[in-house]
Design a protein around this motif. Structure first.
Motif, PDB file in Angstrom:
ATOM      1  N   PRO A 105     -48.674 -13.529 -99.231  1.00 49.83           N
ATOM      2  CA  PRO A 105     -49.481 -14.633 -99.753  1.00 49.83           C
ATOM      3  C   PRO A 105     -49.372 -14.738-101.265  1.00 49.83           C
ATOM      4  O   PRO A 105     -48.829 -13.854-101.930  1.00 49.83           O
ATOM      5  N   SER A 106     -49.907 -15.806-101.812  1.00 47.56           N
ATOM      6  CA  SER A 106     -49.897 -15.990-103.264  1.00 47.56           C
ATOM      7  C   SER A 106     -50.651 -14.846-103.934  1.00 47.56           C
ATOM      8  O   SER A 106     -51.727 -14.453-103.488  1.00 47.56           O
ATOM      9  N   GLY A 107     -50.065 -14.305-105.004  1.00 49.02           N
ATOM     10  CA  GLY A 107     -50.687 -13.209-105.714  1.00 49.02           C
ATOM     11  C   GLY A 107     -50.421 -11.838-105.130  1.00 49.02           C
ATOM     12  O   GLY A 107     -51.017 -10.847-105.557  1.00 49.02           O
ATOM     13  N   SER A 108     -49.512 -11.754-104.184  1.00 42.38           N
ATOM     14  CA  SER A 108     -49.227 -10.461-103.548  1.00 42.38           C
ATOM     15  C   SER A 108     -48.217  -9.630-104.334  1.00 42.38           C
ATOM     16  O   SER A 108     -47.986  -8.467-103.997  1.00 42.38           O
ATOM     17  N   GLY A 109     -47.569 -10.221-105.356  1.00 45.60           N
ATOM     18  CA  GLY A 109     -46.642  -9.461-106.194  1.00 45.60           C
ATOM     19  C   GLY A 109     -45.182  -9.711-105.924  1.00 45.60           C
ATOM     20  O   GLY A 109     -44.323  -8.969-106.411  1.00 45.60           O
ATOM     21  N   LYS A 110     -44.859 -10.770-105.185  1.00 49.80           N
ATOM     22  CA  LYS A 110     -43.457 -11.035-104.832  1.00 49.80           C
ATOM     23  C   LYS A 110     -42.611 -11.299-106.075  1.00 49.80           C
ATOM     24  O   LYS A 110     -41.563 -10.672-106.273  1.00 49.80           O
ATOM     25  N   THR A 111     -43.066 -12.235-106.920  1.00 50.03           N
ATOM     26  CA  THR A 111     -42.296 -12.588-108.107  1.00 50.03           C
ATOM     27  C   THR A 111     -42.222 -11.422-109.082  1.00 50.03           C
ATOM     28  O   THR A 111     -41.186 -11.191-109.720  1.00 50.03           O
ATOM     29  N   THR A 112     -43.306 -10.665-109.193  1.00 45.72           N
ATOM     30  CA  THR A 112     -43.313  -9.499-110.090  1.00 45.72           C
ATOM     31  C   THR A 112     -42.274  -8.483-109.645  1.00 45.72           C
ATOM     32  O   THR A 112     -41.531  -7.928-110.475  1.00 45.72           O
ATOM     33  N   LEU A 113     -42.196  -8.224-108.338  1.00 52.08           N
ATOM     34  CA  LEU A 113     -41.199  -7.282-107.819  1.00 52.08           C
ATOM     35  C   LEU A 113     -39.791  -7.812-108.053  1.00 52.08           C
ATOM     36  O   LEU A 113     -38.887  -7.052-108.427  1.00 52.08           O
ATOM     37  N   LEU A 114     -39.592  -9.103-107.865  1.00 48.68           N
ATOM     38  CA  LEU A 114     -38.271  -9.693-108.083  1.00 48.68           C
ATOM     39  C   LEU A 114     -37.850  -9.536-109.541  1.00 48.68           C
ATOM     40  O   LEU A 114     -36.698  -9.188-109.826  1.00 48.68           O
ATOM     41  N   CYS A 115     -38.773  -9.773-110.470  1.00 47.13           N
ATOM     42  CA  CYS A 115     -38.462  -9.611-111.899  1.00 47.13           C
ATOM     43  C   CYS A 115     -38.166  -8.152-112.227  1.00 47.13           C
ATOM     44  O   CYS A 115     -37.297  -7.856-113.048  1.00 47.13           O
ATOM     45  N   ALA A 116     -38.882  -7.231-111.586  1.00 45.47           N
ATOM     46  CA  ALA A 116     -38.626  -5.806-111.816  1.00 45.47           C
ATOM     47  C   ALA A 116     -37.230  -5.427-111.344  1.00 45.47           C
ATOM     48  O   ALA A 116     -36.498  -4.695-112.022  1.00 45.47           O
ATOM     49  N   LEU A 117     -36.829  -5.943-110.194  1.00 48.70           N
ATOM     50  CA  LEU A 117     -35.503  -5.623-109.659  1.00 48.70           C
ATOM     51  C   LEU A 117     -34.397  -6.263-110.501  1.00 48.70           C
ATOM     52  O   LEU A 117     -33.274  -5.753-110.537  1.00 48.70           O
ATOM     53  N   GLY A 118     -34.717  -7.371-111.178  1.00 55.43           N
ATOM     54  CA  GLY A 118     -33.730  -8.039-112.022  1.00 55.43           C
ATOM     55  C   GLY A 118     -33.729  -7.550-113.455  1.00 55.43           C
ATOM     56  O   GLY A 118     -33.045  -8.136-114.302  1.00 55.43           O
ATOM     57  N   GLY A 119     -34.488  -6.482-113.757  1.00 50.92           N
ATOM     58  CA  GLY A 119     -34.524  -5.956-115.112  1.00 50.92           C
ATOM     59  C   GLY A 119     -35.212  -6.864-116.096  1.00 50.92           C
ATOM     60  O   GLY A 119     -34.958  -6.801-117.294  1.00 50.92           O
ATOM     61  N   ARG A 120     -36.118  -7.724-115.605  1.00 54.61           N
ATOM     62  CA  ARG A 120     -36.773  -8.709-116.469  1.00 54.61           C
ATOM     63  C   ARG A 120     -38.262  -8.431-116.631  1.00 54.61           C
ATOM     64  O   ARG A 120     -39.006  -9.328-117.015  1.00 54.61           O
ATOM     65  N   LEU A 121     -38.682  -7.243-116.338  1.00 55.71           N
ATOM     66  CA  LEU A 121     -40.100  -6.924-116.394  1.00 55.71           C
ATOM     67  C   LEU A 121     -40.332  -5.824-117.410  1.00 55.71           C
ATOM     68  O   LEU A 121     -39.748  -4.747-117.325  1.00 55.71           O
ATOM     69  N   SER A 122     -41.171  -6.111-118.387  1.00 56.63           N
ATOM     70  CA  SER A 122     -41.535  -5.106-119.374  1.00 56.63           C
ATOM     71  C   SER A 122     -42.980  -4.700-119.138  1.00 56.63           C
ATOM     72  O   SER A 122     -43.739  -5.393-118.470  1.00 56.63           O
ATOM     73  N   GLY A 123     -43.385  -3.571-119.680  1.00 56.57           N
ATOM     74  CA  GLY A 123     -44.746  -3.110-119.478  1.00 56.57           C
ATOM     75  C   GLY A 123     -44.763  -1.778-118.748  1.00 56.57           C
ATOM     76  O   GLY A 123     -43.778  -1.029-118.723  1.00 56.57           O
ATOM     77  N   LYS A 124     -45.878  -1.499-118.115  1.00 54.28           N
ATOM     78  CA  LYS A 124     -46.082  -0.205-117.478  1.00 54.28           C
ATOM     79  C   LYS A 124     -45.493  -0.223-116.075  1.00 54.28           C
ATOM     80  O   LYS A 124     -46.190  -0.373-115.073  1.00 54.28           O
ATOM     81  N   LEU A 125     -44.179  -0.091-116.016  1.00 49.77           N
ATOM     82  CA  LEU A 125     -43.448  -0.073-114.749  1.00 49.77           C
ATOM     83  C   LEU A 125     -42.963   1.343-114.481  1.00 49.77           C
ATOM     84  O   LEU A 125     -42.304   1.951-115.325  1.00 49.77           O
ATOM     85  N   SER A 126     -43.295   1.869-113.321  1.00 48.29           N
ATOM     86  CA  SER A 126     -42.854   3.209-112.952  1.00 48.29           C
ATOM     87  C   SER A 126     -42.159   3.157-111.599  1.00 48.29           C
ATOM     88  O   SER A 126     -42.238   2.165-110.875  1.00 48.29           O
ATOM     89  N   GLY A 127     -41.489   4.220-111.273  1.00 46.97           N
ATOM     90  CA  GLY A 127     -40.686   4.255-110.063  1.00 46.97           C
ATOM     91  C   GLY A 127     -39.215   4.371-110.413  1.00 46.97           C
ATOM     92  O   GLY A 127     -38.843   4.598-111.572  1.00 46.97           O
ATOM     93  N   LYS A 128     -38.379   4.185-109.437  1.00 48.10           N
ATOM     94  CA  LYS A 128     -36.941   4.342-109.629  1.00 48.10           C
ATOM     95  C   LYS A 128     -36.216   3.147-109.033  1.00 48.10           C
ATOM     96  O   LYS A 128     -36.364   2.847-107.848  1.00 48.10           O
ATOM     97  N   ILE A 129     -35.440   2.458-109.881  1.00 49.51           N
ATOM     98  CA  ILE A 129     -34.622   1.333-109.425  1.00 49.51           C
ATOM     99  C   ILE A 129     -33.194   1.612-109.856  1.00 49.51           C
ATOM    100  O   ILE A 129     -32.933   1.829-111.040  1.00 49.51           O
ATOM    101  N   THR A 130     -32.278   1.630-108.907  1.00 56.55           N
ATOM    102  CA  THR A 130     -30.885   1.946-109.225  1.00 56.55           C
ATOM    103  C   THR A 130     -29.946   0.898-108.651  1.00 56.55           C
ATOM    104  O   THR A 130     -30.245   0.245-107.648  1.00 56.55           O
TER     105      THR A 130
END
Length: 660
Positions: free
Chosen positions: A105-130
């Motif tokens: 649903p709207s606000g569930s974090g889909k676009t945020t996750l997509l930006c994180a996977l595309g290297g376009r997200l700055s801020g407090k991001l943790s985890g491992k993306i390779t």
């Protein structure tokens, strides 16, 4: 759950280049095809081929938090800030040739996750993306296509022009102009844009191509670099079902060619859902399903959430993500008990995910990393060496951006309304000051001050809109690594000169001679140069204000206050400013413009008829005496400092906002 080990296909066309090494290797055209004209494109016997180097994308325990203000209860103030979790422990893998859809649903974090996977997200991001076992780098960035939800396109360019300028900026210098144009033609054909290739794209105020065609143009811009990884945010948003299916069919065909494709999608039809290879279902930032799209309904049935009706699988999944069970009956009003039931259902789904999917997903992901590590380590080291290289030179970027800017603004540059505005003011002013005699020195001085006021404020207000209007385009292209900020800034600056200098030149030609000012060619030319000089300074301040605030409403408000202060302190209305605030006039470029115009129009030895038969020195007239007619070169140098200083401020401000 299927095994996650991905076997990357070999590079096409027998290339021996390493699959992780940055850059694009292209098959050269024959010497005959290179010499053909670029305006007409015959079918080439050997079309331009771009090898595809596959990327396996893996993400593990991705968490993203943002700070939000915490409101107080007493006074409506804030107690401080607290962290809000947008993404909460998301894990998965996408292999070459697969299409992964992120639902929720709207606000569930889909676009945020997509930006994180595309290297376009700055801020407090943790985890491992390779990417092939290595972190995000410049070489991966140049082989990653990102299509935003909103189609960010120049409205006055045609489809072919938009794609060709993108190709000139994103494809390497090793390719000739003909080869890049040939590749544009191939992409136009592949995405079905032939029918609208010569149509203007259009925008809110300009009629152009349809929404589906705009979406395909956005995808085509990313396809020009033959991306190994393609990320799309809501590619079917706002489209009818038939157009949406065409878009997704195109995306599915691109994936089948060996690309890794991830898309967010809000509410797909059943036809679209069955095109997905994998699905990640998010609820309030947490995953509740990750696996093949074909087995999603079976999984939820196995944990007690089956439906007796024949429904669209996506509708059933979205209901569950919203905390709505299959047998739920929608009441007319939202109740507290219903909210508690929905929250309980979502928690149940999250715990089921941890129990049934999460552990096995992490184990298979770990095994996949061990198998692929030895194949990617050495190649990634070589790739990182090229991470900071640009595909094209600074001079090439400047030329292409300048040419694109002139084409985009060719309809705006000499807008009939703006021309009418300037010419009508010049003619009306010339009639009001018609052949003012030398004895009417007050009126002649007022005309010179009008020069400084009008051309001190008019270009400032126009320049204020420049960067706020292009902010989204600048962020999109800069995050894609298309060009340097300096090349864009200078191209934008030089591209505005024809408009900024042509209209004031026409204005001065009209009102100067109609107003009866000093009929000397040298004086006229100097007066024109001073006005043009002031235009550039005023434009610089407008660019700086717009770049700092990046908000049209705030920028115009600040510009209004600034121009009002400059008007009052310009030396005409208030000639004896109190000492404690006299510094204001030295900040006003209108003051320096007014003084320079007086200095070239009059000299210390000039006289005027102050009364019948009596001559008085111009330098003794109160309005002139308060300004002075000497030290003009100091005023020129001060305005030069303003010109350079304001533009440097604008440039530094753009550095600050380029990734926001």
């Amino acid at each position: 759950m299927p095994q996650l080990n991905c076997i990357a296909p070999k590079p096409e066309h027998g290339s021996t280049s390493d699959p992780v090494e940055g850059g694009l290797s292209l098959t050269k055209m024959s010497s005959e095809s290179q010499n053909k004209a670029v305006l007409a494109f015959p079918v080439q016997p050997k079309p331009l081929q771009l090898p595809l180097y596959p990327i396996t994308l893996k993400f593990e325990e991705v968490v993203y938090k943002v700070k939000s203000e915490q409101e107080g209860f007493c006074c409506g103030g804030t107690w401080g800030t607290k962290e809000k979790t947008i993404l909460n422990g998301i894990t998965g893998v996408v292999c070459p040739g697969e299409l992964l859809a992120m639902l929720g649903p709207s606000g569930s974090g889909k676009t945020t996750l997509l930006c994180a996977l595309g290297g376009r997200l700055s801020g407090k991001l943790s985890g491992k993306i390779t990417y092939n076992g290595q972190p995000f780098s410049g070489s991966v960035k140049r082989r990653t296509g990102f299509v935003a939800q909103d189609d960010i396109l120049y409205p006055h360019l045609t489809v072919t022009e938009a794609l060709f300028f993108t190709a000139l900026l994103r494809l390497p210098n090793s390719l000739s102009r003909n080869e890049k144009l040939q590749h544009v033609e191939q992409v136009i054909t592949e995405l079905g844009l032939t029918r609208c290739r010569n149509s203007m794209i259009g925008g809110p105020l300009v009629r152009g191509i349809s929404g589906g065609e705009k979406k395909r143009v956005s995808i085509a811009q990313e396809m020009l670099i033959n991306p190994c990884l393609l990320l799309l945010d809501e590619p079917t948003s706002g489209l009818d079902s038939t157009t949406a299916q065409r878009i997704l069919t195109t995306i599915k065909r691109l994936a089948s060619g060996g690309r890794t494709i991830i898309t967010t999608i809000h509410q797909p039809s059943s036809r679209l859902y069955h095109m997905f290879d994998k699905v990640v279902l998010l609820s309030e930032g947490s995953p509740i399903y990750n696996g093949p799209a074909s087995t999603a309904l079976d999984y939820f049935s196995s944990i007690g959430f089956s439906t007796s009706m024949i429904v669209n699988p996506a509708d059933h999944l979205l209901d569950l993500a919203n905390g709505i069970s299959p047998d739920f009956k929608h009441p007319t009003e939202q109740s507290e008990n219903m909210e508690l039931e929905q929250k309980s259902l979502r928690e149940n789904l999250k715990s089921s995910y941890e129990k049934n999917i999460s552990a096995r997903l992490k184990a298979e992901l770990y095994n996949s990393e061990i198998n692929n590590y030895s194949h990617t380590k050495d190649a990634s080291i070589r790739s990182n060496r090229k991470a900071e290289q640009w595909c094209t030179s600074w001079w090439h970027q400047f030329r292409v951006l300048l040419q694109r800017g002139l084409r985009e603004r060719r309809y705006e540059a000499f807008n009939k309304l703006r021309i009418f505005q300037v010419i009508s003011v010049a003619v009306l002013g010339g009639l009001l000051w018609w052949h003012t005699p030398t004895s009417h020195i007050e009126d002649r001085i007022a005309l010179l001050f009008f020069f400084s006021v009008f051309w001190g404020f008019y270009p400032l207000y126009n320049a204020v809109f420049t960067f706020p209007q292009e902010r989204t385009m600048l962020i999109k292209e800069r995050t894609s690594g298309m060009y340097r900020l300096s090349s864009y800034f200078l191209a934008r600056t030089f591209g505005d000169l024809p408009l900024e200098l042509a209209l004031p030149t026409a204005f001065v030609f009209i009102i100067y001679w109609m107003g009866g000012l000093k009929a000397d060619p040298v004086t006229f030319i100097l007066s024109l140069l001073i006005v043009l000089y002031t235009v550039l300074v005023a434009q610089s301040l407008g660019l700086a204000i717009g770049a700092i605030l990046m908000d049209i409403k705030q920028a115009t408000t600040l510009a209004s206050v600034t121009t009002l202060v400059f008007l009052i302190a310009g030396g005409y209305y208030v000639q004896q400013i109190p000492p404690f605030i006299v510094w204001l006039k030295y900040l006003s470029y209108s003051y320096y413009c007014y003084k320079l115009l007086l200095g070239v129009q009059y000299s210390e030895d000039d006289y005027y008829e102050c009364s019948k038969g009596v001559l008085c020195r111009v330098a003794d007239f109160p309005a002139v005496k308060s300004m002075g007619l000497n030290h003009l070169w100091i005023d020129v140098c001060i305005m030069a400092l303003m010109l350079v200083g304001y533009r440097l401020v604008a440039y530094m401000a753009l550095h600050r906002v380029q990734l926001r």
